[in-house]
Scaffold this active site. Structure first.
Site, PDB file in Angstrom:
ATOM      1  N   ASP A 137       0.820  -1.202   0.000  1.00  0.00           N
ATOM      2  CA  ASP A 137       0.000   0.000   0.000  1.00  0.00           C
ATOM      3  C   ASP A 137       0.860   1.260   0.000  1.00  0.00           C
ATOM      4  O   ASP A 137       0.646   2.170  -0.800  1.00  0.00           O
ATOM      5  CB  ASP A 137      -0.926   0.007   1.223  1.00  0.00           C
ATOM      6  CG  ASP A 137      -1.992  -1.076   1.150  1.00  0.00           C
ATOM      7  OD1 ASP A 137      -1.900  -1.938   0.257  1.00  0.00           O
ATOM      8  OD2 ASP A 137      -2.911  -1.068   1.981  1.00  0.00           O
ATOM      9  N   GLU A 155       0.703  -6.234  -5.048  1.00  0.00           N
ATOM     10  CA  GLU A 155       0.292  -5.353  -6.142  1.00  0.00           C
ATOM     11  C   GLU A 155       1.434  -4.510  -6.698  1.00  0.00           C
ATOM     12  O   GLU A 155       1.656  -4.484  -7.911  1.00  0.00           O
ATOM     13  CB  GLU A 155      -0.840  -4.436  -5.674  1.00  0.00           C
ATOM     14  CG  GLU A 155      -1.321  -3.465  -6.749  1.00  0.00           C
ATOM     15  CD  GLU A 155      -2.587  -2.736  -6.382  1.00  0.00           C
ATOM     16  OE1 GLU A 155      -2.729  -1.569  -6.771  1.00  0.00           O
ATOM     17  OE2 GLU A 155      -3.459  -3.323  -5.700  1.00  0.00           O
TER      18      GLU A 155
END
Length: 383
Positions: free
Chosen positions: A22, A279
């Site tokens: 994140d 990610e």
């Protein structure tokens, strides 16, 4: 902030999770806002100690500091009242403070409030991208912004000079030698298969290490540390730290420190195959134009496997069916925690063709607008 200071263009809120994905996305995005568009950005981060792994020059003791054109603020119980920026980005459902939301509602016009969600290739993403969510009692609307791989989504994070920088690095033996020198490592021998391994703990790592040890071709595995992987320490038979080298048969494992993002990108560009997770590293591996294997973050009831298959459908759309079957089988085996040696042998044999495909995929994605361009355009349309 002093009363005379201009109102920021963007407030970006981020909560740091263990895998740093994140904050990795938010730090790249905030720097891109400042560097490419000269935007005034406040980045609110709840765990500066872990953020420092990605940004060594950061001082976790400071409430406010300026780094690479970005104002970084510690986000904790001492949250100070400030005037919200013109646009407010709530990343990955981190839930910004209620007091800040109430301040947003007092402004006329109120800030554009956007929730940047997680990346997915699933079909529903395009339908929900950009959709509004009115606040239950304040005169505010939050919009959902979904990154994705198609023109009807939020796109992918990509700096304007990323691909040019990659080309310069790949073409320069001097730049590559300097990269190795920074870590105190010699260049691998010519003909070595160079693999990066950034993974969650996975029983299949032992399977791969065994296969690489008996490889006909020398294998050099680069593993970022302190991302501790018990299988590697079990192979070494001792505790390990960054800078260590483990040799077993045809395999050499080099343990890297947790590096700044620019140096991690260069590692991806160097390698013949990149194992990535989550990610941020997943997207950067696609911009590397190299074959990759993705370990998706596990979710309850196997929901992550649906996301894995959705991406493979896009990524493999133009590949021969035999190659599609190989990639699907290997990625699923890797995420299930068991990779047979024969399966690795087949993947290794197919790497030249997968490299060509990775370069084509990179070129096709680069024809689309990047995430920040779409984000700024969307925000402007709501002002």
């Amino acid at each position: 902030m002093p009363a005379t200071a201009p109102r920021p263009d963007w407030d970006v809120f981020c909560k740091v999770v263990d895998n740093l994905g994140d904050i990795g996305v938010c730090w790249r995005l905030a720097r891109q806002m400042a560097a490419e568009y000269a935007l005034r950005v406040r980045l609110w981060v709840d765990d500066l100690d872990r953020f420092r792994l990605l940004c060594p020059q950061l001082d976790p003791s400071l409430l406010i500091q300026r780094l690479q054109g970005v104002e970084v603020r510690r986000w904790d119980g001492r949250f100070l009242p400030v005037t919200p920026a013109r646009s407010v980005l709530e990343t990955f459902a981190c839930r910004i403070p209620d007091a800040f939301v109430e301040q947003m509602a007092q402004l006329t016009p109120p800030p554009v409030w956007i929730n940047l969600d997680y990346l997915s290739a699933e079909g529903w993403v395009a339908r929900f991208h950009g959709q509004p969510s009115p606040h239950p009692y304040l005169p505010l609307v939050k919009y959902f912004f979904f990154p994705g791989f198609t023109a009807d989504t939020g796109g992918l994070l990509r700096e304007q000079d990323l691909r040019a920088g990659r080309g310069e690095f790949i073409a320069s033996a001097d730049l590559q030698c300097e990269w190795w020198r920074q870590f105190g490592f010699a260049l691998p021998l010519p003909g070595t298969l160079l693999i990066s391994l950034f993974a969650y703990d996975n029983p299949a790592i032992s399977d791969l290490l065994q296969a690489w040890e008996v490889s006909d071709r020398p294998v050099c595995c680069l593993a970022p540390w302190p991302c501790r992987l018990p299988a590697i320490e079990a192979r070494a038979g001792r505790p390990l730290r960054a800078g260590d080298i483990v040799r077993c048969g045809a395999l050499e494992i080099r343990l890297l420190p947790f590096v700044e993002q620019s140096r991690y990108d260069r590692m991806l560009w160097l390698c013949d195959l990149n194992f990535v997770r989550g990610e941020d590293s997943f997207v950067r591996a696609q911009w590397a134009g190299r074959p990759l294997v993705w370990q998706i973050y596990p979710q309850a009831d196997g929901a992550h496997l649906v996301k894995l298959d959705a991406f493979l459908r896009l990524y493999c759309a133009v590949l021969p069916q035999t190659t599609v079957a190989l990639l699907r089988q290997f990625w699923q085996a890797w995420n299930a925690g068991r990779v047979e040696r024969a399966l690795w042998t087949r993947l290794a044999a197919g790497l030249p063709g997968l490299h060509e495909h990775a370069m084509r995929w990179d070129k096709e994605l680069a024809l689309q607008d990047d995430l920040l361009s779409r984000l700024l355009r969307f925000s402007s349309s709501k002002l």
